[in-house]
Design an enzyme around this catalytic site. Structure first.
Site, PDB file in Angstrom:
ATOM      1  CE1 TYR A  95      -4.496  -2.072   5.297  1.00 35.71           C
ATOM      2  CE2 TYR A  95      -3.358  -0.031   4.775  1.00 35.71           C
ATOM      3  CZ  TYR A  95      -4.162  -1.047   4.348  1.00 35.71           C
ATOM      4  OH  TYR A  95      -4.138  -1.266   3.035  1.00 35.71           O
ATOM      5  CB  SER A 137      -0.954  -0.025   1.321  1.00 34.52           C
ATOM      6  OG  SER A 137      -1.586   1.361   1.415  1.00 34.52           O
TER       7      SER A 137
HETATM    8  N1  NAP Z   1      -8.656  -0.507  -1.248  1.00 34.52           N
HETATM    9  C1  NAP Z   1      -7.514   0.226  -1.075  1.00 34.52           C
HETATM   10  O1  NAP Z   1      -7.790   1.665  -1.035  1.00 34.52           O
HETATM   11  C2  NAP Z   1      -6.399  -0.248  -0.986  1.00 34.52           C
HETATM   12  C3  NAP Z   1      -5.338   0.515  -0.980  1.00 34.52           C
HETATM   13  C4  NAP Z   1      -3.671   0.064  -0.900  1.00 34.52           C
HETATM   14  C5  NAP Z   1      -3.686  -1.218  -0.597  1.00 34.52           C
HETATM   15  N2  NAP Z   1      -4.639  -2.217  -0.498  1.00 34.52           N
HETATM   16  C6  NAP Z   1      -4.642  -3.562  -0.233  1.00 34.52           C
HETATM   17  O2  NAP Z   1      -5.071  -4.300  -1.258  1.00 34.52           O
HETATM   18  C7  NAP Z   1      -5.539  -5.672  -0.710  1.00 34.52           C
HETATM   19  C8  NAP Z   1      -6.979  -6.263  -1.207  1.00 34.52           C
HETATM   20  O3  NAP Z   1      -7.866  -5.065  -0.587  1.00 34.52           O
HETATM   21  P1  NAP Z   1      -9.302  -4.647  -1.173  1.00 34.52           P
HETATM   22  O4  NAP Z   1      -8.967  -3.309  -1.258  1.00 34.52           O
HETATM   23  O5  NAP Z   1      -9.460  -5.340  -2.653  1.00 34.52           O
HETATM   24  O6  NAP Z   1     -10.309  -5.012  -0.136  1.00 34.52           O
HETATM   25  P2  NAP Z   1     -11.562  -5.907  -0.172  1.00 34.52           P
HETATM   26  O7  NAP Z   1     -12.442  -5.611  -1.282  1.00 34.52           O
HETATM   27  O8  NAP Z   1     -11.879  -5.787   1.291  1.00 34.52           O
HETATM   28  O9  NAP Z   1     -10.990  -7.267  -0.603  1.00 34.52           O
HETATM   29  C9  NAP Z   1     -10.208  -7.934   0.426  1.00 34.52           C
HETATM   30  C10 NAP Z   1      -9.925  -9.469   0.143  1.00 34.52           C
HETATM   31  O10 NAP Z   1      -9.149 -10.155   0.964  1.00 34.52           O
HETATM   32  C11 NAP Z   1      -9.805 -11.151   1.630  1.00 34.52           C
HETATM   33  N3  NAP Z   1      -9.627 -11.763   2.802  1.00 34.52           N
HETATM   34  C12 NAP Z   1      -9.647 -10.927   3.830  1.00 34.52           C
HETATM   35  N4  NAP Z   1      -9.350 -11.791   5.015  1.00 34.52           N
HETATM   36  C13 NAP Z   1      -8.721 -12.823   4.502  1.00 34.52           C
HETATM   37  C14 NAP Z   1      -8.403 -14.000   5.306  1.00 34.52           C
HETATM   38  N5  NAP Z   1      -7.907 -14.146   6.398  1.00 34.52           N
HETATM   39  N6  NAP Z   1      -7.876 -15.060   4.333  1.00 34.52           N
HETATM   40  C15 NAP Z   1      -8.140 -14.939   3.129  1.00 34.52           C
HETATM   41  N7  NAP Z   1      -8.606 -14.108   2.456  1.00 34.52           N
HETATM   42  C16 NAP Z   1      -8.935 -12.771   3.156  1.00 34.52           C
HETATM   43  C17 NAP Z   1     -11.257 -11.252   1.422  1.00 34.52           C
HETATM   44  O11 NAP Z   1     -12.231 -12.136   1.115  1.00 34.52           O
HETATM   45  P3  NAP Z   1     -12.829 -12.938   2.283  1.00 34.52           P
HETATM   46  O12 NAP Z   1     -13.459 -11.864   3.149  1.00 34.52           O
HETATM   47  O13 NAP Z   1     -13.927 -13.813   1.600  1.00 34.52           O
HETATM   48  O14 NAP Z   1     -11.866 -13.894   2.988  1.00 34.52           O
HETATM   49  C18 NAP Z   1     -11.339 -10.279   0.032  1.00 34.52           C
HETATM   50  O15 NAP Z   1     -11.194 -10.889  -0.960  1.00 34.52           O
HETATM   51  C19 NAP Z   1      -5.291  -5.546   0.685  1.00 34.52           C
HETATM   52  O16 NAP Z   1      -4.116  -6.107   1.034  1.00 34.52           O
HETATM   53  C20 NAP Z   1      -4.961  -4.191   1.085  1.00 34.52           C
HETATM   54  O17 NAP Z   1      -4.504  -3.703   1.921  1.00 34.52           O
HETATM   55  C21 NAP Z   1      -6.047  -1.557  -0.828  1.00 34.52           C
END
Ligand code: NAP
Length: 268
Positions: free
Chosen positions: A155, A142
């Site tokens: 985080y 991130s």
């Molecule tokens: N969105 C942003 O602004 C942003 C910015 C920078 C970085 N990121 C990073 O991008 C990544 C993806 O996030 P996102 O934004 O796409 O969020 P999201 O839409 O909430 O997706 C998160 C994913 O992680 C899975 N997950 C959560 N806990 C888990 C576990 N214990 N085991 C296996 N899978 C798990 C969830 O599926 P289940 O709940 O079905 O397990 C879901 O598929 C993260 O690492 C986040 O830190 C996001």
């Protein structure tokens, strides 16, 4: 590594947001995709809806914080497809708020999913890749891993841990045929903060101004094709990392200008 027809790619956090967008982009380019997350029915639906040969994609329900579950998921994927060319350690969770108000359970959960989940995923996938003498690892960190923000101390720490891990591991993998890219997304339109919308810090913008996960997925696959060590998206996120490396005070000033005083309240 160019993703194309027959590429075998495993994505964690594939049920939603960035992981789901990556799964779609990979499948559209002909890849066979392993879909890992906890929600099995959602993964089954996604495997059926992705473009490509029927039965070409694999739902791999697992909790990435449980090492044995991740190892079993990687084994199932390798058994079904004969190997693994690309792994994306993307699964993650966020709990924002002042550190002193964050429960020990949430601290442990973020550490277990974001940091250890990455380690278990990469550890499990590396063995078949190194044995085959080819492959690529992507770690989704991130912007907070380049410069952490107040109200996201834990985080940010998990995201910085991913950055440090990837930096060292890319060098360790020299000569193995396996490479590694760390991705630094800025604010992306996903469900990551849906459970905490009411308590997001003032510096957070998100929502309408967040970038598209599909555009991020394209940027990540372009970085994999070019074997870049990092990819920042939007690009401004990378400049913030550079500014912070030169002078954290300079980065503070930029952040205050872009996001207001809550992004860097101290001036000493
Ligand atoms: N969105 C942003 O602004 C942003 C910015 C920078 C970085 N990121 C990073 O991008 C990544 C993806 O996030 P996102 O934004 O796409 O969020 P999201 O839409 O909430 O997706 C998160 C994913 O992680 C899975 N997950 C959560 N806990 C888990 C576990 N214990 N085991 C296996 N899978 C798990 C969830 O599926 P289940 O709940 O079905 O397990 C879901 O598929 C993260 O690492 C986040 O830190 C996001």
């Amino acid at each position: 590594m160019e993703v194309g027809s027959g590429t075998r790619a495993l994505v964690t956090g594939a049920s939603s947001g960035i992981g789901r967008a990556l799964a779609h982009t990979l499948a559209a380019r002909g890849a066979r995709v392993g879909l890992a997350a906890r929600s099995a029915p959602e993964l089954e639906r996604l495997a059926a809806e992705l473009p490509g040969l029927a039965g070409g994609h694999h739902a791999l329900p697992c909790d990435v914080s449980e090492r044995s579950q991740v190892e079993a998921a990687v084994e199932r994927f390798v058994a079904a497809t004969g190997g693994i060319d690309l792994v994306v350690a993307n699964a993650g969770i966020a709990h924002y708020g002042p550190f002193r108000e964050l429960s020990p359970e949430r601290i442990e959960q973020m550490t277990a999913v974001n940091w250890l989940g990455t380690v278990w995923t990469v550890r499990a996938a590396l063995e078949p890749m190194v044995a085959a003498g080819r492959g690529h690892v992507v770690i989704v960190s991130s912007g907070a891993g380049q410069r952490a923000f107040p109200d996201a101390a834990v985080y940010g720490a998990t995201k910085a841990a991913q950055r440090a891990f990837g930096e060292a591991l890319r060098h360790e993998l020299a000569g193995t045929g396996v490479s590694l890219t760390v991705a630094f997304p800025g604010e992306i339109a996903t469900a990551l903060h849906d459970h905490e919308k009411a308590r997001m810090p003032a510096w957070y913008r998100g929502d309408a101004r967040a970038a598209s996960p599909d555009a991020l997925a394209d940027a990540i696959l372009a970085a994999v094709a070019a074997d870049r060590r990092t990819v920042a998206f939007p690009r401004l996120v990378g400049l913030l990392g550079v500014a912070n490396g030169i002078s954290p005070r300079f980065a503070d000033a930029i952040l205050r200008r872009l996001r207001g005083p809550s992004a860097a309240p101290r001036r000493d």
